[in-house]
Design a protein around this motif. Structure first.
Motif, PDB file in Angstrom:
ATOM      1  N   VAL A  74      -4.991  14.337  -0.252  1.00 19.57           N
ATOM      2  CA  VAL A  74      -3.702  14.120   0.600  1.00 19.57           C
ATOM      3  C   VAL A  74      -4.685  13.129   1.885  1.00 19.57           C
ATOM      4  O   VAL A  74      -4.070  12.395   2.323  1.00 19.57           O
ATOM      5  N   PHE A  77      -5.582   9.894   0.769  1.00 21.66           N
ATOM      6  CA  PHE A  77      -4.440   8.720   0.766  1.00 21.66           C
ATOM      7  C   PHE A  77      -3.799   8.206   1.824  1.00 21.66           C
ATOM      8  O   PHE A  77      -3.550   7.082   1.680  1.00 21.66           O
ATOM      9  N   TYR A  78      -3.804   8.865   2.933  1.00 16.60           N
ATOM     10  CA  TYR A  78      -3.062   8.164   4.101  1.00 16.60           C
ATOM     11  C   TYR A  78      -3.838   7.533   4.875  1.00 16.60           C
ATOM     12  O   TYR A  78      -4.804   7.926   5.537  1.00 16.60           O
ATOM     13  N   HIS A  79      -3.617   6.341   5.506  1.00 19.08           N
ATOM     14  CA  HIS A  79      -4.365   5.466   6.149  1.00 19.08           C
ATOM     15  C   HIS A  79      -4.707   6.058   7.746  1.00 19.08           C
ATOM     16  O   HIS A  79      -5.521   5.799   8.162  1.00 19.08           O
ATOM     17  N   PHE A  80      -3.770   6.952   8.010  1.00 18.34           N
ATOM     18  CA  PHE A  80      -4.060   7.599   9.383  1.00 18.34           C
ATOM     19  C   PHE A  80      -5.071   8.288   9.604  1.00 18.34           C
ATOM     20  O   PHE A  80      -5.419   8.565  10.822  1.00 18.34           O
ATOM     21  N   PHE A  81      -5.734   9.004   8.584  1.00 18.86           N
ATOM     22  CA  PHE A  81      -6.613   9.926   8.559  1.00 18.86           C
ATOM     23  C   PHE A  81      -8.106   9.049   8.498  1.00 18.86           C
ATOM     24  O   PHE A  81      -8.210   8.451   7.675  1.00 18.86           O
TER      25      PHE A  81
ATOM     26  N   GLU B 363       3.516   6.081  13.552  1.00 20.30           N
ATOM     27  CA  GLU B 363       3.380   4.958  14.502  1.00 20.30           C
ATOM     28  C   GLU B 363       4.247   4.712  15.514  1.00 20.30           C
ATOM     29  O   GLU B 363       4.309   4.076  16.389  1.00 20.30           O
ATOM     30  N   ALA B 403       2.124   9.232   7.523  1.00 18.75           N
ATOM     31  CA  ALA B 403       1.031   9.286   8.092  1.00 18.75           C
ATOM     32  C   ALA B 403       0.139   8.023   7.623  1.00 18.75           C
ATOM     33  O   ALA B 403      -1.078   7.715   7.308  1.00 18.75           O
ATOM     34  N   GLY B 404       0.958   6.786   7.705  1.00 21.14           N
ATOM     35  CA  GLY B 404       0.544   5.497   7.469  1.00 21.14           C
ATOM     36  C   GLY B 404       0.319   5.198   6.060  1.00 21.14           C
ATOM     37  O   GLY B 404      -0.789   4.810   5.504  1.00 21.14           O
ATOM     38  N   ALA B 405       1.532   5.299   5.378  1.00 17.57           N
ATOM     39  CA  ALA B 405       1.240   4.843   3.858  1.00 17.57           C
ATOM     40  C   ALA B 405       2.710   4.171   3.584  1.00 17.57           C
ATOM     41  O   ALA B 405       3.790   4.796   3.430  1.00 17.57           O
ATOM     42  N   GLY B 420       4.334  17.616   1.045  1.00 13.28           N
ATOM     43  CA  GLY B 420       2.864  17.749   1.637  1.00 13.28           C
ATOM     44  C   GLY B 420       1.963  17.280   0.748  1.00 13.28           C
ATOM     45  O   GLY B 420       0.599  17.613   0.532  1.00 13.28           O
ATOM     46  N   SER B 421       2.251  16.293  -0.315  1.00 13.76           N
ATOM     47  CA  SER B 421       1.231  15.816  -1.339  1.00 13.76           C
ATOM     48  C   SER B 421       0.971  14.371  -1.018  1.00 13.76           C
ATOM     49  O   SER B 421       1.675  13.828   0.018  1.00 13.76           O
ATOM     50  N   ARG B 422       0.193  13.816  -2.020  1.00 12.56           N
ATOM     51  CA  ARG B 422       0.012  12.275  -1.667  1.00 12.56           C
ATOM     52  C   ARG B 422       1.414  11.553  -2.049  1.00 12.56           C
ATOM     53  O   ARG B 422       1.946  11.945  -2.959  1.00 12.56           O
ATOM     54  N   GLY B 423       1.328  10.422  -1.240  1.00 12.54           N
ATOM     55  CA  GLY B 423       2.792   9.781  -1.552  1.00 12.54           C
ATOM     56  C   GLY B 423       2.657   8.898  -2.356  1.00 12.54           C
ATOM     57  O   GLY B 423       2.561   7.615  -2.363  1.00 12.54           O
ATOM     58  N   GLU B 577      -1.836  -1.256   0.079  1.00 17.57           N
ATOM     59  CA  GLU B 577      -0.849  -0.309   0.023  1.00 17.57           C
ATOM     60  C   GLU B 577      -0.498   0.283  -1.064  1.00 17.57           C
ATOM     61  O   GLU B 577       0.241   1.171  -1.216  1.00 17.57           O
TER      62      GLU B 577
END
Lengths: 172, 721
Positions: A74, A77-81, B363, B403-405, B420-423, B577
């Motif tokens: 997780v 995966f997310y750009h934020f981290f 954001e 979280a930025g995806a 709460g998983s990978r999107g 993305e």
């Protein structure tokens, strides 16, 4: 696994996490689907440390009873981290469409040159981290550069030195 | 204790108004300062603080100060509006604390408008005492032959040309009473206007000062209520604001102000008078379609979720506005957060959900903060929680941050992220309405869709469906940006043409340059050329023209934009993305991007365009979710409409717009060069030679094409080609 089986206060790794995050994790245990708060926890950690230290991820895994592989999955995966420590100030250049067509790409190139870093890295003196942002939604002010929380609008390449000087930048 | 939820809301409104009355609505003059992410970035906070300071020093009875969300004129921020009873609102633009001092002294204390700071002055328009706005919506225009001219003629005849202006408005949803004309600032609405009546209006009302009662329409609708407050009729008159009705008018952080403008009345009405089925039928009948881009009928989605038998259902508001160049949802939430909550609650009631989520980008800190406050205020007022307004309806709302995806805007990926998983998306069916969050039936609607729901309930589905085109009802919000004069947030009736949006509302291209393309739908949309400018804005027409409605980003490009570079830009975005789950998207976008990078670097080969198109077709057909399926759109549309630019890059190794760095050359025009040495001093590789006061020359072999010389030259002597 029942969340109650986890000992929180005595687990040595718990010290890696700040108090308010521990408390938050504690609270989520009482809510339905506690594992769904993983992203929120990671966000709190990132806010606290400026990045995600590897050790803290292990602790999160233990405390939230989520496999380490999933926590890492997780987080990556997310750009934020991010996983590397940041500079004192974060410079973020918006590369949304509006900013892009108004020359944000030139700003990034100039900043790379000024700071001697690639996007995502911190400058040698530890003062700045250069990032590019997805659209921040301030398109009417394009191109925008965000230093920490301050938004600079309609930025021209020649203004960058002046802007960064406010944060301690010394031209070469 | 009032007996019904509706009675309770009305009582709450009454109390809210009495609390506000003295402070705000009784005020003879209201001063509002814009407050949103972009307003604050432009410097709205010091402006507001200065007003607070001045008010502290000079008590002026009858004047109220407040903050409002974004009113949409982003290029002129910070905006301060002074609303005085009976006068056209004055909008001061690009305000600074120093200008505040002058406005306060001259206008607030002295009653004299500071002309040079007004929006009209800055935009080069004149201030008028009265404005007649003749509806040019499709319903009215068929019947209003000669009305506009009759107004003009009568005004000229009576010599009122200096104080009264005639403008055109967009459809205001009063088609059954058309042709209609509005008179500002009196906010008089004249119905069934004929040339004869027009003449009478000019004589009696505009000249004589007395509205003609027998021709006016006095009904009340959410959409028409604030027309006089928006001000700047030339800009706002061509819009119809349903979603944005309260944006820039009320204080988004004050529940009382929302209640005062019929806020939560729709919820009260629904809980009192409508069954779940009736609510769904109303939404179905209204023709409201999903505003997130897909355009799926909202009523049908609600119906499917309603039909599922389950102990638990969820309703989610999708505020993961990730398209670069789009800020509609952010502005809506920042300007009027309670509307979203109300729409969400009505939706929850309709499908039988007791839990709602708003999934919003991290954001958008200010939008998040305002939503948090709105949720807390609503909960404290008994509008959220158990037994809402004394009914049996329970509902609560939780915020979840992205979280930025970008892919998380896709509904199945969004669900994975909330869990709460990978999107990452999963194949549909099953659709979320059948098996969504934690396997339970879940209805997901976009911010704008939900903001329309209270309007549908209060003003009725029949009225709502009277606006727009046969297949696309209501309005659409666009964030207009790029090389256009009036950048900002706009809302127009469906069916308005792109030309009207770009030229009438947007005020045309900046700097008098030539229009090249308008990009709609973000990375999933396409670039439309001049020849398609008369396409009406609706789901089906935009799709037929080779783009999509999308969520509402609209970027205008002029002759200085390179379309190959734009395609490369979007591909870079989608490639980055792409979540990587399915091969066509993961590999396909990567290879397409490589080809585009090659072309923009001057290394394109004959046949590359055909290869791109073939791969684009595969990616479009074979990808798992909307991200991949739509990723090739910018490539396909730019090839379709701007093939000559691709050919120029590939065959002549030239970038006609002078954007692609590898393909441009900088030369110094001998006639213009004065030998100031500015360029030579700036050049990082010292490739410019020439003595002071002598013509300089660039050594093309050494030039790294950084463009510094162009920026340095004050005599326009450097040519980029």
């Amino acid at each position: 696994m029942s969340p109650k089986t986890v000992e929180t206060t005595t687990a040595p790794a718990a010290g890696e996490l700040p108090e308010h995050v521990l408390k938050f994790i504690e609270q989520t245990r009482l809510l339905p689907h506690p594992e769904s708060y993983l992203i929120a926890v990671l966000q709190m950690l990132q806010k606290h440390f400026g990045y995600l230290p590897a050790k803290s991820l292990d602790t999160v895994s233990q405390l939230m009873q989520i496999p380490s592989a999933k926590v890492t999955g997780v987080a990556t995966f997310y750009h934020f981290f991010t996983f590397v420590p940041k500079g004192k100030h974060t410079i973020s250049v918006c590369l949304g469409t509006a900013c892009y067509v108004k020359g944000a790409g030139i700003l990034v190139d100039r900043l790379k040159e000024m700071l001697g870093v690639e996007v995502g890295a911190a400058s040698k003196d530890g003062l700045f981290t250069l990032e590019v942002a997805r659209c921040v939604g301030a398109c009417a002010l394009a191109p925008v550069v965000i230093v920490d929380d301050k938004v600079y609008a309609n930025v021209k390449p020649d203004e960058l030195v002046k802007i960064l000087s406010k944060y301690g930048y010394k031209p070469k | 204790m009032p007996t019904t939820p509706l009675a309770q809301v009305l009582k709450m409104r009454h109390e809210a108004i009495s609390r506000l009355f003295d402070a705000k609505f009784k005020a003879i003059t209201r001063i509002t300062v814009g407050s949103a992410t972009c307003e604050n970035a432009a410097g709205a906070n010091p402006v507001y603080d200065r007003f607070v300071h001045l008010f502290g020093q000079n008590k002026k009875p009858g004047v109220a100060l407040g903050r409002v969300g974004c009113a949409g004129r982003c290029d002129l921020e910070p905006v301060v509006t002074v609303i005085s009873k009976g006068k056209i609102p004055v909008k001061y633009v690009k305000m600074t604390p120093a200008k505040v001092d002058k406005v306060f002294e001259s206008h607030v204390l002295g009653g004299k408008v500071v002309e040079e700071y007004t929006m009209e002055h800055v935009a080069g328009l004149r201030q008028f005492k009265k404005i007649v706005s003749v509806c040019h919506g499709a319903g009215c225009i068929k019947k209003n032959l000669g009305v506009e001219k009759a107004f003009q003629d009568a005004i000229t005849e009576l010599g009122l040309g200096d104080s009264v202006a005639v403008t055109r408005s967009a459809c205001q949803g009063l088609c059954e009473r058309g042709p209609v004309a509005f008179v500002y600032p009196d906010s008089t609405v004249y119905q069934k206007v004929t040339p004869e009546i027009a003449k009478k209006i000019v004589e009696k009302h505009l000249h004589g000062g007395k509205p003609i009662a027998e021709h006016t329409w006095s009904g009340k609708r959410l959409a028409n209520r604030f027309l006089p407050i928006y001000g700047n009729v030339q800009f706002f008159g061509k819009q119809l604001r349903l979603t944005l009705r309260n944006c820039g008018v009320i204080d988004p952080e004050n529940l009382d102000e929302y209640l005062a403008v019929q806020g939560y009345e729709a919820l009260g009405h629904v809980l009192t008078n409508m069954s779940q089925k009736e609510v769904i039928d109303a939404v179905t009948k209204s023709g409201l379609r999903g505003r997130g881009g897909g355009g799926y009928p909202a009523g049908r989605k609600w119906q499917i979720a309603y039909d599922q038998k389950s102990d638990q259902k969820y309703f989610i508001c999708n505020a993961d506005e990730g398209d670069p160049g789009a800020f509609m949802d952010r502005s809506t939430i920042e300007g009027d957060p309670h509307t979203i909550l109300e729409g969400l609650m009505i939706g929850g009631y309709a499908i039988g959900a007791d839990k709602g989520f708003v999934y919003i980008r991290a954001e958008y800190p200010m939008a998040i903060q305002r939503l948090e406050k709105a949720i807390a205020d609503a909960r404290a007022a008994g509008l959220l929680g158990k037994n809402i307004l004394g009914s049996k309806f329970n509902f609560d709302i939780e915020l979840r941050l992205g979280a930025g995806a970008f892919v998380c805007g896709e509904e199945t990926a969004l669900l994975a992220s909330i869990e709460g998983s990978r999107g990452m998306p999963h194949p549909r069916p099953p659709y979320p309405t059948v098996s969504g969050l934690w396997g339970k039936p879940t209805c997901i609607n976009n911010v704008e869709t939900l903001a329309n729901v209270p309007v549908v309930i209060i003003d009725g589905p029949a009225w709502f469906s009277s606006i727009g085109t046969p297949k696309s009802k209501g309005t659409k919000v666009f964030s207009l940006a790029g090389k256009v004069n009036n950048t900002g947030l706009i809302e127009v009736p469906m069916g308005t043409t792109l030309r009207e949006v770009v030229y009438d509302v947007g005020g045309g291209i900046k700097g008098g340059k030539n229009f090249k393309a308008v990009q709609t739908g973000g990375p999933a949309g396409g670039c439309l050329p001049e020849s398609t400018l008369d396409t009406p804005v609706d789901y089906d027409s935009l799709a037929a023209a080779g783009s999509i409605m999308g969520s509402g980003g609209m970027i205008v490009m002029d002759e200085d934009s390179c379309m190959v570079d734009v395609a490369r830009f979007f591909l870079e975005f989608t490639q980055d993305e792409s979540c990587g789950k399915c091969t066509p998207c993961r590999e396909g976008t990567k290879r397409m991007l490589e080809m585009l990078e090659r072309i923009t670097a001057g290394k394109g080969k004959e046949g590359d365009v055909e290869k791109l198109l073939r791969l684009a077709d595969t990616v479009r057909k074979a990808s798992l979710c909307g991200l991949g399926q739509a990723a090739p759109n910018p490539v396909i549309s730019t090839i379709t409409h701007f093939r000559d630019e691709y050919d120029a890059h590939i065959r002549e190794k030239k970038c006609p717009a002078g954007v692609c760095a590898a393909l441009v050359t900088y030369t110094i025009i001998a006639d213009k060069c004065v030998g100031c040495t500015a360029c030579a001093r700036k050049c990082p590789v010292q490739c410019i030679s020439g003595a002071p006061k002598k013509v300089h020359v660039i050594n093309q072999d050494a030039c790294i094409k950084c463009g510094q010389c162009l920026l340095a030259c004050k005599f326009d002597a450097v040519l980029r080609k």
